[in-house]
Design an enzyme around this catalytic site. Sequence first.
Site, PDB file in Angstrom:
ATOM      1  N   SER A 132       0.872  -1.182   0.000  1.00  0.00           N
ATOM      2  CA  SER A 132       0.000   0.000   0.000  1.00  0.00           C
ATOM      3  C   SER A 132       0.907   1.229   0.000  1.00  0.00           C
ATOM      4  CB  SER A 132      -0.842  -0.025   1.279  1.00  0.00           C
ATOM      5  OG  SER A 132      -1.461   1.222   1.516  1.00  0.00           O
ATOM      6  N   TYR A 145      -1.696  -0.738  10.653  1.00  0.00           N
ATOM      7  CA  TYR A 145      -1.854  -1.045   9.220  1.00  0.00           C
ATOM      8  C   TYR A 145      -0.545  -0.730   8.490  1.00  0.00           C
ATOM      9  CZ  TYR A 145      -3.891  -1.143   4.498  1.00  0.00           C
ATOM     10  OH  TYR A 145      -4.169  -1.438   3.177  1.00  0.00           O
TER      11      TYR A 145
HETATM   12  P1  NDP Z   1     -11.663  -5.648   0.247  1.00  0.00           P
HETATM   13  O1  NDP Z   1     -12.045  -5.569   1.687  1.00  0.00           O
HETATM   14  O2  NDP Z   1     -12.667  -5.239  -0.770  1.00  0.00           O
HETATM   15  O3  NDP Z   1     -11.167  -7.129  -0.074  1.00  0.00           O
HETATM   16  C1  NDP Z   1     -10.353  -7.833   0.812  1.00  0.00           C
HETATM   17  C2  NDP Z   1     -10.318  -9.288   0.393  1.00  0.00           C
HETATM   18  O4  NDP Z   1      -9.476  -9.998   1.294  1.00  0.00           O
HETATM   19  C3  NDP Z   1     -11.698  -9.950   0.454  1.00  0.00           C
HETATM   20  O5  NDP Z   1     -11.868 -10.750  -0.683  1.00  0.00           O
HETATM   21  C4  NDP Z   1     -11.612 -10.805   1.699  1.00  0.00           C
HETATM   22  O6  NDP Z   1     -12.397 -11.967   1.524  1.00  0.00           O
HETATM   23  C5  NDP Z   1     -10.136 -11.169   1.715  1.00  0.00           C
HETATM   24  N1  NDP Z   1      -9.658 -11.584   3.024  1.00  0.00           N
HETATM   25  C6  NDP Z   1      -9.612 -10.865   4.173  1.00  0.00           C
HETATM   26  N2  NDP Z   1      -9.114 -11.600   5.163  1.00  0.00           N
HETATM   27  C7  NDP Z   1      -8.815 -12.821   4.638  1.00  0.00           C
HETATM   28  C8  NDP Z   1      -8.281 -14.008   5.165  1.00  0.00           C
HETATM   29  N3  NDP Z   1      -7.939 -14.126   6.457  1.00  0.00           N
HETATM   30  N4  NDP Z   1      -8.121 -15.063   4.333  1.00  0.00           N
HETATM   31  C9  NDP Z   1      -8.485 -14.981   3.030  1.00  0.00           C
HETATM   32  N5  NDP Z   1      -8.998 -13.886   2.480  1.00  0.00           N
HETATM   33  C10 NDP Z   1      -9.173 -12.811   3.277  1.00  0.00           C
HETATM   34  O7  NDP Z   1     -10.333  -4.797   0.127  1.00  0.00           O
HETATM   35  P2  NDP Z   1      -9.419  -4.362  -1.128  1.00  0.00           P
HETATM   36  O8  NDP Z   1      -9.789  -5.063  -2.349  1.00  0.00           O
HETATM   37  O9  NDP Z   1      -9.369  -2.896  -1.119  1.00  0.00           O
HETATM   38  O10 NDP Z   1      -7.997  -4.847  -0.591  1.00  0.00           O
HETATM   39  C11 NDP Z   1      -7.182  -5.787  -1.253  1.00  0.00           C
HETATM   40  C12 NDP Z   1      -5.730  -5.529  -0.836  1.00  0.00           C
HETATM   41  O11 NDP Z   1      -5.335  -4.234  -1.290  1.00  0.00           O
HETATM   42  C13 NDP Z   1      -5.507  -5.545   0.671  1.00  0.00           C
HETATM   43  O12 NDP Z   1      -4.290  -6.200   0.960  1.00  0.00           O
HETATM   44  C14 NDP Z   1      -5.428  -4.075   1.027  1.00  0.00           C
HETATM   45  O13 NDP Z   1      -4.696  -3.848   2.203  1.00  0.00           O
HETATM   46  C15 NDP Z   1      -4.738  -3.523  -0.220  1.00  0.00           C
HETATM   47  N6  NDP Z   1      -4.929  -2.091  -0.430  1.00  0.00           N
HETATM   48  C16 NDP Z   1      -6.171  -1.551  -0.637  1.00  0.00           C
HETATM   49  C17 NDP Z   1      -6.325  -0.181  -0.793  1.00  0.00           C
HETATM   50  C18 NDP Z   1      -7.642   0.455  -0.988  1.00  0.00           C
HETATM   51  O14 NDP Z   1      -7.748   1.689  -0.848  1.00  0.00           O
HETATM   52  N7  NDP Z   1      -8.699  -0.256  -1.322  1.00  0.00           N
HETATM   53  C19 NDP Z   1      -5.149   0.715  -0.782  1.00  0.00           C
HETATM   54  C20 NDP Z   1      -3.903   0.041  -0.576  1.00  0.00           C
HETATM   55  C21 NDP Z   1      -3.793  -1.306  -0.415  1.00  0.00           C
HETATM   56  P3  NDP Z   1     -13.195 -12.757   2.664  1.00  0.00           P
HETATM   57  O15 NDP Z   1     -13.722 -11.733   3.640  1.00  0.00           O
HETATM   58  O16 NDP Z   1     -14.258 -13.472   1.897  1.00  0.00           O
HETATM   59  O17 NDP Z   1     -12.188 -13.677   3.262  1.00  0.00           O
END
Ligand code: NDP
Length: 240
Positions: A132, A145
């Site tokens: 990030s 974070y």
């Molecule tokens: P979302 O919350 O939309 O998606 C997160 C995903 O991670 C979901 O599919 C969730 O699925 C999955 N997840 C969470 N915990 C677990 C776990 N323990 N095991 C397996 N899957 C898991 O967030 P984003 O798409 O925004 O985030 C994706 C990545 O991008 C993250 O690493 C985030 O930190 C990073 N990011 C996002 C930014 C943003 O502004 N959106 C900016 C910078 C980085 P489920 O709950 O079904 O398990």
Amino acid sequence: MKSLVVITGASSGFGKAMAKEFHDAGHPLLLLARHVEKLEALGFSDTICQKVDVTDQDTFQKAIRQAEEVYGKTDLLINNAGVMLLGNLEIQDPKEWQQMLDINVMGVMNGMQIVMEDMKKRQHGTIVNFSSLAGVKPFVNHAAYCASKYAVSGLSEVARMELSANDVRVIRILPGAVNTNLLSHTTSNTIKDDYNAWLKETGVGRITPEDVAKTVHFVYDMPQAVNIREIQIADTKQDA
Ligand code: NDP
């Protein structure tokens, strides 16, 4: 058939957009998340959906090995799963720190360890880790974070160095604020309100998960001899 792409956290946000991007490009997929029903609802062909919590390396590994029996070895692992529980260090529940470190850091390391040995042997493969902008610069209320995302930036660069001689690429993606479900994990309503007010005030938030997915596809599609080591991608209006 093209080679196997494994995406963690494919049930929402970036992961879901990348699943569509790579599916449309003809790759067989292994999609992982805790909410497997959301993966199955995508209805993609040549796709295996598995309920996997990335903190559990055994189930993570079994899912990958089973998919590899069907589609061949993993050529691209995208460690995207993550949570963001913003909070002030002084008062935040340490359980929230633990959850972020377990998922955002241990989850990424678990995934890398599962595919690395085989990629080295084959002298081919790509690992994309989601860090990030909070993995290279500080933001208020992001202490834990930031700790998790600085960790991803650091460990990815070490792994890149360790795997480079074997022609395996490790790439880190550093997005800015993009509208997904990510903020919903935060338990403090004040912090969520402040974050949303900042988005409104600055106009940040026009960039989409599909923009990020296209970018990941682009870096993966470069020749194996080309490693775009790090991508910072954010709304043009984001000044931080
Ligand atoms: P979302 O919350 O939309 O998606 C997160 C995903 O991670 C979901 O599919 C969730 O699925 C999955 N997840 C969470 N915990 C677990 C776990 N323990 N095991 C397996 N899957 C898991 O967030 P984003 O798409 O925004 O985030 C994706 C990545 O991008 C993250 O690493 C985030 O930190 C990073 N990011 C996002 C930014 C943003 O502004 N959106 C900016 C910078 C980085 P489920 O709950 O079904 O398990």
